[in-house]
Design a protein around this motif. Sequence first.
Motif, PDB file in Angstrom:
ATOM      1  N   ARG A  66      13.795 -17.223   2.568  1.00 18.88           N
ATOM      2  CA  ARG A  66      13.971 -17.722   3.934  1.00 18.88           C
ATOM      3  C   ARG A  66      13.080 -16.965   4.908  1.00 18.88           C
ATOM      4  O   ARG A  66      12.417 -17.568   5.772  1.00 18.88           O
ATOM      5  N   GLN A  69       9.483 -18.017   4.479  1.00 22.26           N
ATOM      6  CA  GLN A  69       9.269 -19.341   5.069  1.00 22.26           C
ATOM      7  C   GLN A  69       9.195 -19.257   6.597  1.00 22.26           C
ATOM      8  O   GLN A  69       8.331 -19.860   7.224  1.00 22.26           O
ATOM      9  N   GLN A  70      10.089 -18.506   7.195  1.00 22.08           N
ATOM     10  CA  GLN A  70      10.127 -18.383   8.651  1.00 22.08           C
ATOM     11  C   GLN A  70       8.881 -17.695   9.200  1.00 22.08           C
ATOM     12  O   GLN A  70       8.446 -17.980  10.312  1.00 22.08           O
ATOM     13  N   ARG A  72       5.804 -17.492   7.618  1.00 26.43           N
ATOM     14  CA  ARG A  72       4.643 -17.868   6.817  1.00 26.43           C
ATOM     15  C   ARG A  72       3.336 -17.716   7.600  1.00 26.43           C
ATOM     16  O   ARG A  72       2.362 -17.170   7.091  1.00 26.43           O
TER      17      ARG A  72
END
Length: 80
Positions: A66, A69-70, A72
């Motif tokens: 997570r 992803q946040q 990236r």
Amino acid sequence: MMINSNTLVSITEANQNFSKVARLVDEQGSAVILKNNVPRYLIVEFSQAEQMQAVEDEDIMQVSARLIQQNRAAYEELAK
């Protein structure tokens, strides 16, 4: 953590009668050993401890994925 009062054992009793503690773990899944009337130690079957560790590792991987992803864009910029 919920503690079943049926699984509480004093440290003195656990020291003198460990087979009782082992029976409690076999029957109830865990035993809590009290030191000075305060829960101090948790005894569980080894297989249950392994399962708990696997869950913790899985949670860490989910949090890590997570965060990646946040962030990236920041990671991609740093990789340049």
